[in-house]
Design an enzyme around this catalytic site. Structure first.
Site, PDB file in Angstrom:
ATOM      1  N   HIS A   1      35.493  15.625  -0.351  1.00  0.00           N
ATOM      2  CA  HIS A   1      36.401  16.571  -0.996  1.00  0.00           C
ATOM      3  C   HIS A   1      37.356  17.046  -0.064  1.00  0.00           C
ATOM      4  O   HIS A   1      38.465  17.293   0.036  1.00  0.00           O
ATOM      5  CB  HIS A   1      35.702  17.928  -1.245  1.00  0.00           C
ATOM      6  N   GLN A   3      32.582  18.601 -19.621  1.00  0.00           N
ATOM      7  CA  GLN A   3      32.354  16.985 -19.179  1.00  0.00           C
ATOM      8  C   GLN A   3      30.935  16.631 -18.884  1.00  0.00           C
ATOM      9  O   GLN A   3      30.573  15.609 -18.489  1.00  0.00           O
ATOM     10  CB  GLN A   3      33.230  16.775 -17.945  1.00  0.00           C
ATOM     11  N   VAL A  55      34.667   8.297   0.686  1.00  0.00           N
ATOM     12  CA  VAL A  55      34.014   8.830   2.038  1.00  0.00           C
ATOM     13  C   VAL A  55      32.365   8.603   2.025  1.00  0.00           C
ATOM     14  O   VAL A  55      31.712   9.067   0.825  1.00  0.00           O
ATOM     15  CB  VAL A  55      34.476  10.328   2.346  1.00  0.00           C
TER      16      VAL A  55
END
Ligand code: AMP
Length: 273
Positions: free
Chosen positions: A23, A47, A162
């Site tokens: 993030h 979701q 990442v």
């Protein structure tokens, strides 16, 4: 909209919190190319499937706020469920077709929830750019389609995955894993690296690339004979914009994998060269 420095004014980084270095990279990308950066933190109930981890999804607002600010965020938007879904809410955004492929096939309704909440965030923040991770590659396809179809002015920016030093893609859900599961989880990134290497050596047949990835999972299972095996959800080679399977990998083809490590569902991928 641009200001005198020609930078777009508003960059938005949508997240579900439990922020990590993945993030942070999105927030930094936003801060380097936009005048004002907003980070949204919202664990979006629509979701999650009925048997998924909505209730126990990690929530760490104070730490998230500190991290977002230190990476260059100017505003945090952390609405309540009632703010985004007023009582009786019955309007949803459904990107047909794409929403039923890859993760959407094993998580029915997931991308409908994602598209709906991102549309609501775009309406609320009116960002010039919104930043998403390639880690959720199918999500990127769904959101690109949505912004094109609704002719939204927001530009979708995709940032690289990442990883931890050993290769595991960072995820808020990595915190769920036991030490053995953490070791087993490396099957995903190893499979991705193997497929990238084979493709770079000239193997472009989907069948062969997918078989090689399966071998990586088989080897990972035999390395932990006492532990439950890692369960493959899907291993796929697809066109990144349609999410339809391809038989021959071309530059830009998406190789994607999803697997259950114990109760934790993990995903990883690479865009092949
Ligand atoms: P989430 O909070 O899991 O909904 O993720 C918010 C955004 O961060 C999404 O656009 C993700 O794709 C992105 N993201 C999550 N993990 C990573 C990672 N390891 N590297 C880069 N971006 C990531």
């Amino acid at each position: 909209m641009e200001d005198a420095s020609n930078k777009p004014l508003i960059g938005l980084v949508p997240t579900m919190g439990a922020l990590h270095a993945g993030h942070a990279s999105l927030i930094r990308a936003a801060a380097s190319s936009c005048r004002h950066v907003a980070v949204s933190i919202f664990v979006n109930p629509t979701q999650f499937g009925p048997h998924e981890d909505y209730a126990r999804y990690p929530r760490s607002f104070e730490a998230d706020r500190a991290l977002a600010q230190s990476e260059g965020a100017h505003a945090i938007f952390a609405p309540s469920v009632e703010e985004l879904y007023p009582a009786g809410a019955s309007t949803f955004v459904e990107v047909e077709g794409l929403s039923t492929r890859l993760d959407g096939a094993s998580r029915p309704g997931h991308f409908r929830g994602v598209a709906t909440v991102v549309a609501k965030l775009f309406i609320a923040a009116e960002p010039d750019r919104a930043f998403f991770g390639q880690k959720d590659a199918a999500q990127v396809s769904v959101l690109r389609r949505m912004t094109a179809d609704l002719r939204l002015a927001t530009e979708i920016v995709v940032c690289p995955i990442v990883r931890d030093p050993d290769g595991l893609a960072l995820s808020s859900r990595n915190a769920y894993m036991s030490p053995v599961e953490r070791a087993q989880s490396l099957a995903l990134s190893r499979a991705v690296r193997r497929v990238e290497a084979l493709a770079a050596q000239g193997e472009r047949r989907a069948e062969a690339l997918i078989a090689a990835a399966r071998e990586v999972f088989a080897a990972a299972s035999s390395a932990f004979p006492a532990a439950p095996t890692v369960r493959i959800d899907f291993i796929a080679l697809v066109d990144w914009s349609t999410l339809e399977p391809v038989e021959i990998a071309a530059p830009g083809t998406l190789f994607a994998v999803a697997a259950w490590v114990g109760p934790t569902r993990l995903i990883d991928n690479a865009i092949l060269r």
